[in-house]
Scaffold this motif. Structure first.
Motif, short mmCIF file in Angstrom:
data_model
loop_
_atom_site.label_atom_id
_atom_site.label_comp_id
_atom_site.label_asym_id
_atom_site.label_seq_id
_atom_site.Cartn_x
_atom_site.Cartn_y
_atom_site.Cartn_z
N PRO A 1 0.83 -1.21 0.00
CA PRO A 1 0.00 0.00 0.00
C PRO A 1 0.85 1.25 0.00
N LEU A 2 1.71 1.36 -0.97
CA LEU A 2 2.62 2.50 -1.02
C LEU A 2 2.56 3.18 -2.38
N ASP B 1 5.02 5.87 -4.38
CA ASP B 1 6.33 6.50 -4.26
C ASP B 1 6.38 7.83 -4.98
N VAL C 1 3.64 16.89 -2.52
CA VAL C 1 3.73 15.72 -1.65
C VAL C 1 2.55 15.69 -0.69
N ARG C 2 2.21 16.87 -0.18
CA ARG C 2 1.06 16.91 0.73
C ARG C 2 -0.20 16.47 0.03
N ALA D 1 -0.14 12.81 -0.40
CA ALA D 1 -0.37 12.11 0.86
C ALA D 1 -1.85 12.09 1.19
N GLN E 1 -3.99 8.79 1.34
CA GLN E 1 -4.59 8.38 2.61
C GLN E 1 -6.07 8.04 2.43
N GLY F 1 -6.38 4.64 1.56
CA GLY F 1 -5.74 3.69 2.45
C GLY F 1 -4.29 3.40 2.08
N LEU F 2 -3.66 4.33 1.40
CA LEU F 2 -2.27 4.14 1.00
C LEU F 2 -1.36 5.12 1.72
N THR F 3 -0.11 4.83 1.73
CA THR F 3 0.88 5.73 2.32
C THR F 3 1.79 6.24 1.22
N VAL F 4 2.31 7.43 1.42
CA VAL F 4 3.26 7.98 0.48
C VAL F 4 4.68 7.76 0.99
N ALA F 5 5.49 7.16 0.17
CA ALA F 5 6.90 7.02 0.51
C ALA F 5 7.65 7.99 -0.36
N PHE F 6 8.68 8.61 0.18
CA PHE F 6 9.29 9.56 -0.71
C PHE F 6 10.81 9.48 -0.78
N THR F 7 11.28 9.75 -1.95
CA THR F 7 12.69 9.61 -2.24
C THR F 7 13.18 10.91 -2.84
#
Lengths: 327, 327
Positions: A54-55, A57, A72-73, A76, A80, A83-89
DNA sequence: GGGTCTGGGCGAAACGTTTCGCTATAGTCG
DNA sequence: CGACTATAGCGAAACGTTTCGCCCAGACCC
């Protein structure tokens, strides 16, 4: 259609097929290819599609700009809701591209959102083979037709900003663009050019400088513009950050904004409202853009159609205190 | 020691044990307990310990402040150096805490970094049971001794800021604090108080207002301070963002900074250098703080010792243009 | 040339996870 | 009170993943 079937088809073991699917390193290039063909040929799909992590990127070059933050906000928030999360690079300058890419793909992701970045041809292929969608926000060059991207109506924005200045009575309008290789920079500049044309004003190369979307560039280039024989009475900055640099340069040069100099930015970051003076700017709906990008990722996650989508959201001129008729 | 062993021990199926280990919902509370006991009793550990997902979670309340951004950037950099990715969760106001928590724990994480947030007792227990470390940055209340936390020397910072103003000759110094429930807000205020005492100046309640770390609060409270019978000649804002609000309010009130009013912030966000005038502020090493937090997470990931660590990094007064002797 | 070492590539088997269906229990309705 | 329905809880079996060791090729040494 299980992994075992694929293994039989390609004359390998289920273990090896699994490794290919997960991007493990201990598979030879040849074997990997064989498996990938078998996968495509048999139309393999993981069984419960719920296994996808559940990501989402988000990848961007280290520009630490409020612009990226807003995106990014937005991502996110949209993630959300699903039901997902943000991963960031964050890619720092010299980063070998492979590193982050391998990292993300081996860990797994639901989709990749690139800000101002680009994928290599190889990487595109690898993502396609694994069925991982990606979307570019403000692409650097014209992306191929099969690449999804999200942007804003940069050309119209540049047009509106310039038109606003022209209507206030400005005749010499300086421009500090973003990095010239970016599509959005060029579109904004073309909007500027077009507005001048419509107004019957000449385009003057001396008034066009390029920056890099940072404050320092805005500051430095504004000083250059102030040194021109006939100082421009207004400056259209490529984004809000450089516009803030311009404000600063104006103050240091003893110019009052907006009395002696009008300034227009681009983006409408939260700060624009609170700068002194507050900034007239072209608003990009960054939050919405991110939400759209997330939606594209999720939509194209299931389907196989490799046709990209191109979405451009409308920009909006927000007039605040930094613009006025020339003194 | 496999899942099957545990299953035998507790008279259940391997499937059920697996569900407990992964926090699946379809297990009764009793069964869950039985399994957990068996797990602890047998000293079960997953086989390859490499399965831990390469993620570090950063959780914060929706304050969209540059402060948080800097911390996230620092965390991302530190995590990347370890081959990890930062996933981030923004809590919006009414969010049911369970939601994000269940989400993160079910997906798995290497550790949780909380910005200004708090865990319930239950959640702490659950994390401990799963061996997941967490660390708080700028804790709200005094955290227990077994909670790791990272902060800055807020008291010294408040002291240094106020001392600077006093030494410039200011006698009436207003304060706009952060949210009073935050430890860091109170520490900064106490530093202010202490500096006044040392200088032999009286502490005046009328000069102390509380804000919420946002620009608007700085703006509004500054206006209140301007309305006081004897207007303060300097204002110490709880953070840079509210300090920018103060700058704005000063301009709207026709006060020149620093001639008519000195302003000191706290944080040293990138913007502080570029505001007009640039901001004298107390620098917190946010990037380093995040790096330390990541290190704590990774260190305590392996070991079982439940003793928390408390780290405070040094602050630093950065003098720029927004402070001067009173006019 | 033969022996030894090293490392990449692969698969068998052990392992953990997920789906799906069964069962028992609670809840609902007439 | 009985029949019917809904739901939670659990397990068997199917599935995907990982470990670990085998094999083989090439490098290196004598």
């Amino acid at each position: 259609m299980t992994i075992a079937d694929i293994a039989r088809r390609s004359g390998l073991s289920p273990a090896t097929v699994s490794k290919v699917l997960n991007g493990r390193p201990d598979v030879s290039a040849r074997t990997r290819l064989v498996v990938q063909e078998a996968l495509v040929g048999a139309g393999y799909r993981r069984r419960g599609s719920l296994e996808a992590p559940p990501l989402i990127d988000v990848v961007f070059n280290d520009f630490d700009s409020p612009w990226a933050i807003e995106l990014v906000r937005g991502a996110a928030a949209a993630a959300q809701a699903e039901g997902l999360t943000v991963a960031f690079t964050a890619l720092s300058e010299g980063d070998e591209r492979r590193i982050w890419f391998d990292h993300i793909t081996s860990r797994g992701t639901r989709g990749i959102m690139l800000l101002l970045s680009k994928l290599t041809e190889r990487q595109r292929g690898e993502l396609a083979a694994r069925g991982l969608p990606f979307v570019v926000i403000d692409p650097t060059a014209e992306p191929g037709p099969e690449v999804s991207s999200v942007g804003a109506t940069n050309w119209s924005g540049g047009l509106a900003a310039t038109k606003h200045l022209v209507e206030l009575g400005h005749r010499r309008i300086g421009v500090i663009t973003g990095p010239p290789e970016l599509l959005c920079s060029r579109a904004r500049l073309d909007g500027y050019r077009s507005a001048l044309e419509t107004a019957g004003l000449a385009f003057d190369d001396d008034l066009v400088l390029s920056g890099d979307f940072r404050m320092k560039a805005g500051y430095d280039q504004a000083q250059v513009l102030f040194g021109r024989r006939r100082r421009p009475t207004a400056i259209f900055a490529g984004n809000d950050l450089s516009a803030l640099g311009v404000l600063r340069a104006a103050r240091d040069a003893g110019l009052r904004v907006p009395d002696d100099l009008s300034v227009v930015g681009f983006d409408d970051i939260p700060l624009a409202e609170w700068s002194t003076p507050s900034l007239t700017t072209v608003r990009q709906p960054l939050i919405e853009m991110a939400a759209v990008a997330v939606r594209i990722l999720l939509d194209s996650s299931g389907s196989d159609e490799s046709l990209g989508r191109r979405v451009e959201l409308a920009t909006d001129l927000v007039v605040r205190e930094s613009t006025a008729p020339p003194g």
